[in-house]
Design a protein around this motif. Structure first.
Motif, PDB file in Angstrom:
ATOM      1  N   ARG A   1      13.649  -3.817  -9.521  1.00 17.13           N
ATOM      2  CA  ARG A   1      12.481  -4.064 -10.360  1.00 17.13           C
ATOM      3  C   ARG A   1      11.213  -3.992  -9.518  1.00 17.13           C
ATOM      4  O   ARG A   1      11.261  -3.802  -8.303  1.00 17.13           O
ATOM      5  N   ALA A   2      10.067  -4.096 -10.180  1.00 20.08           N
ATOM      6  CA  ALA A   2       8.771  -3.975  -9.503  1.00 20.08           C
ATOM      7  C   ALA A   2       7.945  -5.223  -9.848  1.00 20.08           C
ATOM      8  O   ALA A   2       8.380  -6.328  -9.584  1.00 20.08           O
ATOM      9  N   HIS A   3       6.716  -5.037 -10.357  1.00 21.02           N
ATOM     10  CA  HIS A   3       5.954  -6.092 -11.042  1.00 21.02           C
ATOM     11  C   HIS A   3       5.279  -7.115 -10.137  1.00 21.02           C
ATOM     12  O   HIS A   3       4.315  -7.756 -10.542  1.00 21.02           O
ATOM     13  N   GLN A   4       5.759  -7.305  -8.909  1.00 20.04           N
ATOM     14  CA  GLN A   4       5.174  -8.303  -8.015  1.00 20.04           C
ATOM     15  C   GLN A   4       4.765  -7.667  -6.685  1.00 20.04           C
ATOM     16  O   GLN A   4       5.538  -6.926  -6.080  1.00 20.04           O
ATOM     17  N   LEU A   5       3.545  -7.981  -6.251  1.00 21.04           N
ATOM     18  CA  LEU A   5       3.082  -7.528  -4.943  1.00 21.04           C
ATOM     19  C   LEU A   5       3.989  -8.085  -3.849  1.00 21.04           C
ATOM     20  O   LEU A   5       4.239  -9.287  -3.778  1.00 21.04           O
ATOM     21  N   VAL A   6       4.485  -7.188  -2.999  1.00 20.33           N
ATOM     22  CA  VAL A   6       5.323  -7.568  -1.866  1.00 20.33           C
ATOM     23  C   VAL A   6       4.666  -7.004  -0.612  1.00 20.33           C
ATOM     24  O   VAL A   6       4.561  -5.783  -0.456  1.00 20.33           O
ATOM     25  N   MET A   7       4.227  -7.862   0.273  1.00 21.84           N
ATOM     26  CA  MET A   7       3.433  -7.415   1.413  1.00 21.84           C
ATOM     27  C   MET A   7       4.201  -6.464   2.321  1.00 21.84           C
ATOM     28  O   MET A   7       3.616  -5.564   2.925  1.00 21.84           O
ATOM     29  N   GLU A   8       5.519  -6.639   2.399  1.00 18.14           N
ATOM     30  CA  GLU A   8       6.333  -5.793   3.268  1.00 18.14           C
ATOM     31  C   GLU A   8       6.870  -4.558   2.551  1.00 18.14           C
ATOM     32  O   GLU A   8       7.671  -3.802   3.119  1.00 18.14           O
ATOM     33  N   GLY A   9       6.449  -4.329   1.312  1.00 20.90           N
ATOM     34  CA  GLY A   9       6.834  -3.127   0.576  1.00 20.90           C
ATOM     35  C   GLY A   9       8.050  -3.286  -0.303  1.00 20.90           C
ATOM     36  O   GLY A   9       8.142  -2.665  -1.364  1.00 20.90           O
ATOM     37  N   TYR A  10       8.996  -4.093   0.110  1.00 23.19           N
ATOM     38  CA  TYR A  10      10.170  -4.411  -0.714  1.00 23.19           C
ATOM     39  C   TYR A  10      10.708  -5.765  -0.293  1.00 23.19           C
ATOM     40  O   TYR A  10      10.470  -6.232   0.824  1.00 23.19           O
ATOM     41  N   ARG A  11      11.441  -6.384  -1.201  1.00 25.38           N
ATOM     42  CA  ARG A  11      12.034  -7.690  -0.889  1.00 25.38           C
ATOM     43  C   ARG A  11      13.346  -7.844  -1.639  1.00 25.38           C
ATOM     44  O   ARG A  11      13.390  -7.754  -2.856  1.00 25.38           O
TER      45      ARG A  11
ATOM     46  N   ARG B   1      -7.626  -3.781  -0.816  1.00 26.11           N
ATOM     47  CA  ARG B   1      -8.029  -4.929  -0.005  1.00 26.11           C
ATOM     48  C   ARG B   1      -6.875  -5.837   0.420  1.00 26.11           C
ATOM     49  O   ARG B   1      -7.081  -6.736   1.236  1.00 26.11           O
ATOM     50  N   CYS B   2      -5.653  -5.644  -0.116  1.00 26.88           N
ATOM     51  CA  CYS B   2      -4.572  -6.595   0.159  1.00 26.88           C
ATOM     52  C   CYS B   2      -3.888  -6.365   1.502  1.00 26.88           C
ATOM     53  O   CYS B   2      -3.261  -7.275   2.039  1.00 26.88           O
ATOM     54  N   GLY B   3      -3.998  -5.148   2.049  1.00 27.48           N
ATOM     55  CA  GLY B   3      -3.456  -4.890   3.378  1.00 27.48           C
ATOM     56  C   GLY B   3      -1.946  -4.749   3.446  1.00 27.48           C
ATOM     57  O   GLY B   3      -1.382  -4.696   4.552  1.00 27.48           O
ATOM     58  N   ASN B   4      -1.278  -4.662   2.327  1.00 25.45           N
ATOM     59  CA  ASN B   4       0.176  -4.544   2.304  1.00 25.45           C
ATOM     60  C   ASN B   4       0.634  -3.112   2.549  1.00 25.45           C
ATOM     61  O   ASN B   4      -0.109  -2.157   2.330  1.00 25.45           O
ATOM     62  N   VAL B   5       1.868  -2.973   3.028  1.00 27.54           N
ATOM     63  CA  VAL B   5       2.509  -1.669   3.036  1.00 27.54           C
ATOM     64  C   VAL B   5       3.265  -1.506   1.719  1.00 27.54           C
ATOM     65  O   VAL B   5       3.354  -2.437   0.920  1.00 27.54           O
ATOM     66  N   ALA B   6       3.798  -0.308   1.471  1.00 29.59           N
ATOM     67  CA  ALA B   6       4.522  -0.024   0.239  1.00 29.59           C
ATOM     68  C   ALA B   6       5.840   0.650   0.584  1.00 29.59           C
ATOM     69  O   ALA B   6       6.115   0.984   1.740  1.00 29.59           O
ATOM     70  N   SER B   7       6.677   0.850  -0.438  1.00 25.82           N
ATOM     71  CA  SER B   7       7.965   1.492  -0.195  1.00 25.82           C
ATOM     72  C   SER B   7       8.468   2.203  -1.434  1.00 25.82           C
ATOM     73  O   SER B   7       7.995   1.957  -2.550  1.00 25.82           O
ATOM     74  N   VAL B   8       9.422   3.096  -1.224  1.00 25.69           N
ATOM     75  CA  VAL B   8      10.273   3.628  -2.279  1.00 25.69           C
ATOM     76  C   VAL B   8      11.706   3.435  -1.819  1.00 25.69           C
ATOM     77  O   VAL B   8      11.981   3.326  -0.610  1.00 25.69           O
ATOM     78  N   LEU B   9      12.632   3.382  -2.774  1.00 24.01           N
ATOM     79  CA  LEU B   9      14.035   3.100  -2.471  1.00 24.01           C
ATOM     80  C   LEU B   9      14.900   4.261  -2.919  1.00 24.01           C
ATOM     81  O   LEU B   9      14.927   4.603  -4.101  1.00 24.01           O
ATOM     82  N   ARG B  10      15.609   4.868  -1.974  1.00 23.18           N
ATOM     83  CA  ARG B  10      16.544   5.945  -2.313  1.00 23.18           C
ATOM     84  C   ARG B  10      17.949   5.383  -2.406  1.00 23.18           C
ATOM     85  O   ARG B  10      18.428   4.714  -1.485  1.00 23.18           O
ATOM     86  N   ILE B  11      18.614   5.642  -3.535  1.00 23.12           N
ATOM     87  CA  ILE B  11      20.000   5.258  -3.754  1.00 23.12           C
ATOM     88  C   ILE B  11      20.854   6.515  -3.646  1.00 23.12           C
ATOM     89  O   ILE B  11      20.672   7.462  -4.414  1.00 23.12           O
ATOM     90  N   ASP B  12      21.810   6.529  -2.692  1.00 21.67           N
ATOM     91  CA  ASP B  12      22.621   7.730  -2.526  1.00 21.67           C
ATOM     92  C   ASP B  12      23.904   7.639  -3.336  1.00 21.67           C
ATOM     93  O   ASP B  12      24.120   6.680  -4.088  1.00 21.67           O
ATOM     94  N   ASP B  13      24.776   8.640  -3.175  1.00 25.22           N
ATOM     95  CA  ASP B  13      25.984   8.708  -3.994  1.00 25.22           C
ATOM     96  C   ASP B  13      26.930   7.538  -3.762  1.00 25.22           C
ATOM     97  O   ASP B  13      27.752   7.212  -4.623  1.00 25.22           O
TER      98      ASP B  13
END
Length: 334
Positions: free
Chosen positions: A253-263, A282-294
């Motif tokens: 899921r998403a919806h919440q700011l996570v400073m480390e990009g994922y939690r 202005r929040c200074g956080n990093v972001a992420s995407v999540l790859r799910i493999d086979d």
């Protein structure tokens, strides 16, 4: 005739797209979305993206680091608009990509894909400033009503027969359930989501509302009132119950700011993915995407915000993310 390739390039350069083209894009996309179910069934590999919030240049970065279309399959977990300089271009880019590669990109509705929310947090004002009327905003909001409410990756086939798809492990918990916000005390099974009437403005309460607004909380036992004023807080016991009843192993899921990009939470049975780096600039956080493999293995790609020319992106905004300079700062981090 709409030239999709040229339109995509113009969007990336923040060029104004003719209003008639936007109306056509929205109409064509509704024709695609109306045939999609409330819960989309996807096969691995899939790359999962969290909130974007109008940060067009970071969205372009996502495709660069996560893999270009159509070689990569994406699912976006909502909150495409509001807050950023380029809500309209962000949404237009995702819509045009969906038109060009309908089977390679899945768009799930977030709590910001709403008429009420977008009139306060930027998207409405941005459309009004750029086009001098609310027509473009209205076209886009109509599309919001047709977005799916969730997705299942390598899970059960539709109809609840309990079959496994793809190469996603064995035994209990073989799939991934994707949703913008979280769970609902009114919804025990994914089958219940399938029969919801999603083609409406986001309601203020009920199962559909909860899916878009709820949040996990470590210290909650069962359900608790959410400080957001919509949805609920839910704890590990509710996650365990939902995973077991639906034979999935992870809630993404998403919806919440996570400073480390994922939690990851609850012994890695739930993950929050956040894809808007330096949120609100202005929040200074990093972001992420999540790859799910086979094999349902998780690969997080973490990235930082890109630099861009604010004037090219859309000029100065007011504190509320609006464009007319008439609204006060709205401290809102949904």
């Amino acid at each position: 005739m709409l030239d999709l390739d040229q339109t995509i390039e113009n969007i990336k350069q923040c060029k104004l797209i003719p209003e008639s083209d936007i109306e056509e894009i929205c109409t064509l996309l509704i024709d695609i979305l109306i045939d999609e179910s409330n819960i989309q069934h996807l096969h691995t590999p899939v790359t999962i993206c969290g909130d974007i919030h109008g940060q067009l240049h970071d969205l372009i970065t996502i495709f660069a680091i996560g893999g270009e279309l159509p070689q990569t399959q994406y699912v976006f977990l909502g909150d495409f608009v509001d807050r950023g300089f380029n809500s309209l271009e962000t949404w237009l880019l995702l819509m045009t990509y969906k038109l060009k590669y309908p089977s390679k990109i899945t768009l799930i509705r977030g709590n910001h894909e709403s008429r009420q929310i977008t009139t306060v947090y930027g998207f409405y004002d941005e459309c009004l400033r750029k086009y001098g009327s609310v027509n473009v905003w209205r076209y886009c909001c109509e599309v919001f009503d047709y977005l799916s409410l969730g997705a299942v990756i390598n899970g059960r086939t539709e109809g609840g027969k309990g079959e496994k798809e793809g190469g996603g492990g064995s035994g209990s918990g073989s799939g991934v359930f994707c949703v913008h916000g979280g769970l609902s005390p009114e919804i025990d099974s994914i089958d219940q989501i399938r029969i919801l009437d999603r083609k409406q403005e986001v309601p203020h309460e009920g199962g559909m509302c909860d899916l878009l607004w709820s949040d996990p909380e470590e210290d909650v036992k069962g359900w608790s009132i959410s400080p957001r004023g919509a949805g609920f807080l839910f704890g590990e016991s509710e996650v365990d119950k939902f995973l077991h009843l639906n034979n999935v192993g992870l809630i993404a899921r998403a919806h919440q700011l996570v400073m480390e990009g994922y939690r990851e939470m609850f012994d890695s049975k739930l993950v929050t993915v956040w894809s808007a780096p330096n949120y609100c600039y202005r929040c200074g956080n990093v972001a992420s995407v999540l790859r799910i493999d086979d094999g349902l293995n998780r690969d997080y790609k973490v990235f930082e915000a890109v630099e861009f020319d604010e004037e090219v992106a859309g000029g100065k905004r007011d504190g509320g993310g609006g464009a007319l300079g008439k609204k006060p700062v709205v401290e809102y981090f949904l």
